[in-house]
Scaffold this active site. Structure first.
Site, PDB file in Angstrom:
ATOM      1  N   GLY A  71       0.469  -0.943   0.204  1.00  0.00           N
ATOM      2  CA  GLY A  71      -0.162   0.388  -0.117  1.00  0.00           C
ATOM      3  C   GLY A  71       0.892   1.485  -0.121  1.00  0.00           C
ATOM      4  N   ASN A 160      -8.817   3.810   8.881  1.00  0.00           N
ATOM      5  CA  ASN A 160      -7.774   2.620   9.468  1.00  0.00           C
ATOM      6  C   ASN A 160      -8.030   2.791  10.602  1.00  0.00           C
ATOM      7  OD1 ASN A 160      -6.338   4.708   8.375  1.00  0.00           O
ATOM      8  ND2 ASN A 160      -4.835   3.788   9.587  1.00  0.00           N
ATOM      9  N   CYS A 335       1.374   1.702  11.822  1.00  0.00           N
ATOM     10  CA  CYS A 335       2.248   2.702  11.440  1.00  0.00           C
ATOM     11  C   CYS A 335       2.313   3.850  12.085  1.00  0.00           C
ATOM     12  CB  CYS A 335       2.427   3.417   9.310  1.00  0.00           C
ATOM     13  SG  CYS A 335       1.560   1.660   8.751  1.00  0.00           S
TER      14      CYS A 335
END
Length: 390
Positions: A71, A160, A335
């Site tokens: 991604g 997300n 992340c």
């Protein structure tokens, strides 16, 4: 200690059927897809089958699918490739994105801004939704200033952290009326909700295999036929000369298999996960001081994500205790793990900093069971009680 895994938005376990397909490819499809002899042709055929499988998942044509490492690369390539191609052609190349995007988009935009390409961030409301009217207003203002003329709009399909699904069709329509291309980061959405890239009016779309039970390190970028995009990785002629490097054949096979399985099981799996999410929501709301961070309309929420906070219970301490008890959940994007800053998504939604420091994300997937949810809910309630009594 067995782990109850409830962090599928970070990554998913590989489906055993995908594992089998990858293992078979590793053992038998050893040729270089660029080679003309039989082993190379077999590898090429495996890659092209996967291309068709991925295209079918998102309503695209196979020739519009380009394989990547995941991604983040797809987001980087989409934004850098389209912006630089438009700038070289003398076309508007300014970018409008949202304040709640994944770092792969936000940091790419920051890099492009440092190269002289203007970037504007759209706000979101308290549910995490981007307004098509706000986008239209920004594009209207930009049209009156040639220095900041917009050529690309990039808004994620689903967030997300809180699971909000954005009004992609409306946003793409507004972008196109103003002459801009529309990219969406569909990393959290692909394989979980129906996607028809052509019907939605999407010009570029990013996805990755490991979010829907495929292998890590492989993804795809959809680029609508006719859209100009510069290569991000230069070298050989792989991927029709737009993405150099010998193809990761086993990974691509795994992506294709995962895409086909997700497409076949999507509707039934979405309903199952909605039920589990509703069950969990009812249990956590019974805990005093619990607040849900989500869209009001169920149709605007991903099936498997629930984000909530409990007053007075910091997420870092809660996650440590739950981890010791055998439960894997998160405080937001994987992340951003380790960051001391509050979630930029919750901040954009107007959640106060102290409330954001209490927010956790539970994300369920294909292998999550009702028993997992009930066991976790009981453990959560007990852990919160223990922390408050400490």
């Amino acid at each position: 200690m067995p782990v109850t895994y409830l962090d599928s938005a970070a990554t998913t376990p590989m489906d055993p059927r995908v594992c089998a397909a990858v293992a078979d490819a590793m053992a038998t499809v050893y040729g270089n897809p660029s080679s003309l002899y039989a082993a190379g042709r077999a590898a090429k055929a495996a890659v092209e089958k996967a291309r068709r499988q991925v295209a079918a998942l998102i309503g695209a044509k196979p020739e519009e699918i380009f394989f990547t490492s995941g991604g983040s690369e797809s987001d980087n390539w989409a934004l850098k490739g389209m912006a630089l191609a438009r700038r070289a052609a003398g076309q508007p190349c300014g970018i409008v994105t949202s304040a709640i995007e994944h770092p792969a988009v936000l940091r790419t935009c920051a890099w492009l801004e440092a190269q002289g390409i203007p970037v504007t961030k759209l706000p979101v409301d308290a549910e995490g939704l981007v307004s098509p009217e706000a986008l239209d207003s920004v594009l209207d203002d930009a049209s009156n200033d040639s220095a900041s003329a917009v050529g690309i709009v990039s808004v994620m399909m689903a967030n997300n952290e809180v699971g909000t699904i954005e009004p992609i069709a409306e946003l793409a329509r507004v972008a196109h009326v103003r002459g801009a291309l529309f990219h969406t980061d569909a990393v959290q959405a692909a394989g979980h909700i129906p996607i028809d890239a052509q019907a939605l009016g999407i010009d570029a779309l990013s996805l990755t295999a490991h979010k829907f039970c495929g292998p890590k390190g492989v993804g795809a970028l959809y680029v609508r036929r006719g859209v100009a995009i510069d290569p991000l990785i230069h070298g050989g002629e792989q991927e029709r000369g737009l993405r150099a490097g010998t193809e990761n054949v086993p990974g691509i096979v795994g992506l294709g298999c995962a895409a086909e399985l997700a497409a076949a099981e999507l509707v039934a799996e979405a309903e199952r996960l909605k039920e589990l999410r509703g069950l969990l929501a009812s249990r956590v709301q019974a805990i005093p001081g619990c607040t849900l961070h989500q869209a009001e309309d169920d149709a605007q929420r991903l099936p498997g994500i629930l984000n909530f906070g409990i007053t007075g219970v910091r997420h870092d301490a809660l996650l440590i205790r739950l981890d010791r008890a055998g439960f894997a959940i998160s405080a937001g994007s994987a992340c951003s793990a380790g960051s001391l800053e509050p979630s930029h998504v919750l901040a954009a939604m107007g959640v106060p900093s102290e409330r954001a420091q209490e927010a956790v994300r539970v994300s369920m997937g294909r292998f999550t069971t009702r028993a997992d949810v009930l066991t976790f809910a009981d453990a959560l309630a007990q852990t919160v009680t223990a922390m408050r009594n400490h």
